[in-house]
Design an enzyme around this catalytic site. Structure first.
Site, mmCIF file in Angstrom:
data_model
loop_
_atom_site.group_PDB
_atom_site.id
_atom_site.type_symbol
_atom_site.label_atom_id
_atom_site.label_comp_id
_atom_site.label_asym_id
_atom_site.label_seq_id
_atom_site.Cartn_x
_atom_site.Cartn_y
_atom_site.Cartn_z
ATOM 1 C CG MET A 50 -1.705 -1.306 1.406
ATOM 2 S SD MET A 50 -2.878 -1.612 0.056
ATOM 3 C CE MET A 50 -2.156 -2.985 -0.773
ATOM 4 C CB THR A 51 2.250 3.562 1.028
ATOM 5 O OG1 THR A 51 1.736 3.379 2.318
ATOM 6 C CG2 THR A 51 3.132 4.793 1.006
#
Lengths: 221, 191
Positions: B1-2
């Protein structure tokens, strides 16, 4: 019995003293004159830098431990630097664990426990006393830690050569509202008084306002 | 994620990151900071496990401070990147890895630098860099828009645009952009 005890210098002697620790304190009293002075507004650490040979740089005597704490010591300089590294690592460990700067009391306790271990076994205790100066939630702090692990809190300390005489000068000139410049002048007078004239002195100061321990030029302003 | 982005320009470095912390298919937090400053002149942007990231940053901060105190002057950006990658590498080798992908960026005597390291500790020096689940989308923007002669402000705009593009299409990224720009010659002392 007595001869048996003589073979164990790390153990109590018949007077109940730890001679190794006594010798360590004696080693400290041969070190360069080192002073600490504290008011509610600031703490000052000052150490005489022993006369150096030509072309030699003088040794560093006052050290930054962390942003808000400084230290100086007297005795065997190798022992002082080892103890210094011990407290620097303790300060950073505290930051890792708690995400906060360490308080001076916790730091001095860490150093005291470390020193104390060396009085328990067949090893040489550290031949150095340390002065810690810093600021935390409890205010400006000045603490002396001896080779035995004994800690003292107070407004002024002297260790090293002619410490008692130097402290006498401080006691006479100390005021709870003394200014930084006057304090620097006072410790300079105390150190030069017991060492026969002009000396190279290294100073470090932490103030309640700046909350940072920083070196200070030795020239009196 | 991110999604994190790091860009090197002729007069400084820029880090940008989104603010979403994912818990599986759930948005765990909308206000997470993924850019950490090591000091006034060096910072890291981290994608991966927040706990590992925070611990790693604290450890790196402590090690940097100790080394700077012992030797009397602060670490260069390259030294900081190598320090972190050594920590990450040794933990991978002991089967206890940090689940992080990081961008180390900062300015020092030699100018602006962007380094990147994965959880194996491999580091490279880059002109621009992205990591995290949104990075393929961010790279599309970066590859199109990056120019070597960028000013710091132009780099800042591109970094933000790259993260915003990733937030549009990557479900692991969102909830706003944090941007940190460090100009050349920025104080090493400030925290």
């Amino acid at each position: 019995m007595a001869t048996e005890m003589g073979r164990m210098p790390f153990f109590y002697n018949q007077e109940g003293r730890l001679v190794q620790v006594d010798y360590a304190l004696q080693a400290v009293s041969r070190g360069s004159t080192t002073l600490g002075l504290k008011t509610k507004d600031f703490a000052l650490l000052s150490s005489q830098v022993k006369p150096t040979r030509p072309l030699m740089e003088p040794a560093e005597k006052v050290f930054v431990v962390d942003d808000h704490i400084g230290a100086t010591g007297s005795g065997y300089i190798g022992d002082v630097t080892t103890l210094l590294d011990q407290v620097r690592v303790a300060a950073q460990r505290h930051r890792i664990v708690y995400d906060e700067p360490i308080d001076v009391g916790t730091l001095s306790r860490n150093l005291s426990e470390y020193l104390h271990e060396f009085t328990m076994y067949a090893v040489r205790p550290f031949g150095a006393s340390v002065l810690l100066a810093g600021i935390d939630h409890l205010g400006v702090q000045l603490i002396q830690v001896d080779p035995s692990g004994t800690t003292f809190k107070g407004s002024a300390f002297a260790i090293g050569q002619s410490a008692d005489d130097a402290l006498e000068t401080i006691v006479k000139g100390y005021r709870p509202d003394i200014s930084v410049d006057a304090a620097v002048a006072l410790v300079t007078q105390a150190i030069e008084g017991v060492n026969g004239g002009k000396s190279v002195i290294e100073h470090g100061i932490v103030t309640a306002n700046s909350k940072r321990f920083e070196h200070r030029q030795s020239t009196v302003g | 994620m991110t999604t994190t982005v790091g860009i090197r320009s002729k007069d400084g470095v820029v880090l940008a990151a989104d603010k979403r912390a994912s818990k599986g298919f759930f948005v765990g937090s909308k206000v997470v900071q993924k850019i950490f400053s090591l000091d006034g002149a060096t910072a890291v942007a981290i994608a991966g496990a927040m706990s590992d990231a925070e611990y790693l940053v604290n450890l790196a901060k402590a090690e940097r401070r100790l080394l700077a105190l012992r030797r009397g002057y602060p670490l260069s950006v390259k030294e900081s990147a190598k320090l972190i990658s050594n920590i990450v590498y040794s933990s991978m080798k002991s089967y206890n890895p940090f689940y992080v992908e990081l961008v180390v960026a900062g300015v020092d005597q030699e100018g602006a630098h962007v380094y990147t390291s994965d959880m194996s500790g491999a580091i490279t020096s880059e002109d621009f860099m992205s990591s995290g689940s949104g990075s393929p989308i961010a790279y599309g923007v970066l590859e199109q828009g990056f120019r070597k002669e960028f000013s710091l402000d132009e780099a800042r705009k591109l970094a933000e645009a790259a993260v915003r593009a990733a937030m549009e299409r990557d479900p692991g990224s969102g909830n706003g952009v944090d941007v940190l720009a460090i100009p050349n010659g920025h104080s090493l002392e400030a925290n």
